[in-house]
Motif scaffolding. Structure first.
Motif, short mmCIF file in Angstrom:
data_model
loop_
_atom_site.label_atom_id
_atom_site.label_comp_id
_atom_site.label_asym_id
_atom_site.label_seq_id
_atom_site.Cartn_x
_atom_site.Cartn_y
_atom_site.Cartn_z
N PRO A 1 49.66 -24.05 -4.21
CA PRO A 1 50.63 -25.36 -4.37
C PRO A 1 50.10 -26.14 -5.46
CG PRO A 1 49.53 -24.91 -2.19
CD PRO A 1 49.02 -24.12 -3.33
N TRP A 2 48.51 -26.10 -6.19
CA TRP A 2 48.47 -26.82 -7.16
C TRP A 2 48.83 -26.25 -8.37
CZ3 TRP A 2 42.93 -27.87 -4.88
CH2 TRP A 2 42.90 -29.57 -4.62
N VAL A 3 49.10 -25.08 -8.66
CA VAL A 3 49.71 -24.49 -9.69
C VAL A 3 51.27 -24.70 -9.70
CG1 VAL A 3 50.38 -22.07 -10.50
CG2 VAL A 3 47.96 -22.43 -10.01
N ALA A 4 52.00 -24.81 -8.71
CA ALA A 4 53.01 -25.23 -8.41
C ALA A 4 53.32 -26.69 -8.83
CB ALA A 4 53.88 -25.03 -7.39
N LEU A 5 52.54 -27.30 -8.55
CA LEU A 5 52.70 -28.85 -8.90
C LEU A 5 52.56 -29.11 -10.38
CD1 LEU A 5 50.87 -30.61 -6.12
CD2 LEU A 5 53.37 -30.77 -6.42
N ALA A 6 51.38 -28.30 -10.93
CA ALA A 6 51.22 -28.44 -12.35
C ALA A 6 52.08 -27.92 -13.34
CB ALA A 6 49.80 -27.88 -12.85
N ALA A 7 52.76 -26.89 -12.79
CA ALA A 7 53.62 -26.27 -13.80
C ALA A 7 55.20 -27.06 -13.65
CB ALA A 7 54.07 -24.58 -12.93
N LYS A 8 55.41 -27.57 -12.53
CA LYS A 8 56.75 -28.47 -12.63
C LYS A 8 56.29 -29.70 -13.42
CE LYS A 8 57.69 -27.94 -8.07
NZ LYS A 8 56.87 -26.83 -7.65
N ARG A 9 54.93 -30.22 -13.27
CA ARG A 9 54.82 -31.44 -14.14
C ARG A 9 54.64 -31.03 -15.59
NH1 ARG A 9 55.88 -36.10 -15.31
NH2 ARG A 9 54.05 -37.28 -16.20
N ALA A 10 54.10 -30.06 -15.91
CA ALA A 10 54.04 -29.73 -17.38
C ALA A 10 55.56 -29.71 -17.87
CB ALA A 10 53.25 -28.36 -17.58
N ILE B 1 59.01 -32.30 -11.89
CA ILE B 1 58.50 -33.31 -10.73
C ILE B 1 58.11 -34.50 -11.60
CG2 ILE B 1 58.29 -32.25 -8.86
CD1 ILE B 1 55.54 -32.25 -9.44
N GLY B 2 58.18 -35.80 -11.25
CA GLY B 2 57.88 -37.02 -11.98
C GLY B 2 56.29 -37.36 -11.48
N LEU B 3 55.68 -38.44 -12.15
CA LEU B 3 54.37 -38.58 -11.79
C LEU B 3 54.21 -38.98 -10.03
CD1 LEU B 3 53.39 -41.21 -14.54
CD2 LEU B 3 52.26 -39.10 -13.93
N ARG B 4 55.13 -39.64 -9.70
CA ARG B 4 54.96 -39.87 -8.09
C ARG B 4 54.76 -38.69 -7.40
NH1 ARG B 4 58.87 -43.93 -4.39
NH2 ARG B 4 57.36 -43.61 -2.67
N ALA B 5 55.74 -37.93 -7.45
CA ALA B 5 55.92 -36.51 -6.58
C ALA B 5 54.58 -35.77 -6.82
CB ALA B 5 56.90 -35.64 -6.96
N PHE B 6 53.97 -35.78 -8.49
CA PHE B 6 52.70 -34.81 -8.63
C PHE B 6 51.77 -35.53 -7.90
CE2 PHE B 6 49.17 -34.59 -11.54
CZ PHE B 6 48.84 -33.31 -11.41
N TRP B 7 51.57 -37.02 -8.10
CA TRP B 7 50.21 -37.38 -7.19
C TRP B 7 50.47 -37.30 -5.79
CZ3 TRP B 7 45.83 -38.03 -9.62
CH2 TRP B 7 45.96 -38.00 -10.71
N LEU B 8 51.56 -37.50 -5.23
CA LEU B 8 51.95 -37.35 -3.66
C LEU B 8 51.42 -35.89 -3.22
CD1 LEU B 8 55.04 -39.75 -3.01
CD2 LEU B 8 52.34 -40.15 -2.37
N GLY B 9 51.97 -34.88 -4.15
CA GLY B 9 51.78 -33.60 -3.74
C GLY B 9 50.43 -33.27 -3.79
N SER B 10 49.68 -33.70 -5.02
CA SER B 10 48.34 -33.64 -5.24
C SER B 10 47.17 -34.26 -3.96
CB SER B 10 47.89 -33.98 -6.34
OG SER B 10 48.32 -33.32 -7.47
#
Length: 141
Positions: free
Chosen positions: A60-69, A14-23
């Motif tokens: 959900p935070w782990v999923a977002l961080a894993a995809k962003r990493a 996921i890109g920055l936008r999806a990461f910040w929106l999801g967070s």
């Protein structure tokens, strides 16, 4: 990407936008629950429900961080470990002697800073090779 896959799947990018929106969605949901639950139920039930919500919000935070990493070119395990380094020291504080508390807070703070910079500010890794290639070509001329 569907919301179910965004918050529940550890694979993908996921890109920055999806990461910040999801967070923001996860954080605002937790904030709303912290404000609403105490008014709907008795204090003990509200504390139990909030503890469950906080624990449930980790995934959900782990999923977002894993995809962003992964998008940054790292392993998804890097994102998972960052979230663990942010969350676990606060829980371990109860079981550690008083002298260890500043060290645990330092670990958590450093993890927050690394996560904010690496996952929250840096561009995707797929953008970097093209820029690096242009720089290499310019320097070889």
């Amino acid at each position: 990407m569907s919301p179910i896959r965004l918050f529940c799947d550890l694979d993908g990018r996921i890109g920055l936008r999806a990461f910040w929106l999801g967070s923001a969605v996860v954080a605002l949901t937790l904030f709303a629950l912290q404000r609403i639950l105490p008014q709907l139920t008795d204090p003990q039930t509200a504390r139990t429900a909030l503890a469950f919500a906080n624990a449930f919000a980790l995934f959900p935070w782990v999923a977002l961080a894993a995809k962003r990493a992964t998008d940054r070119g790292s392993s998804s395990l890097f994102g998972i470990l960052l979230i663990c380094a942010i969350v676990l020291p606060d829980h371990l504080r109860l079981y550690m002697p008083f002298g260890w508390r500043p060290s645990l807070e330092a670990i958590s703070t450093i993890a927050w800073v690394v996560a904010f910079i690496d996952l929250g500010l840096m561009p995707s890794a797929k953008d970097e090779p093209a820029e690096a290639m242009v720089a290499v070509e310019a320097s070889s001329r």
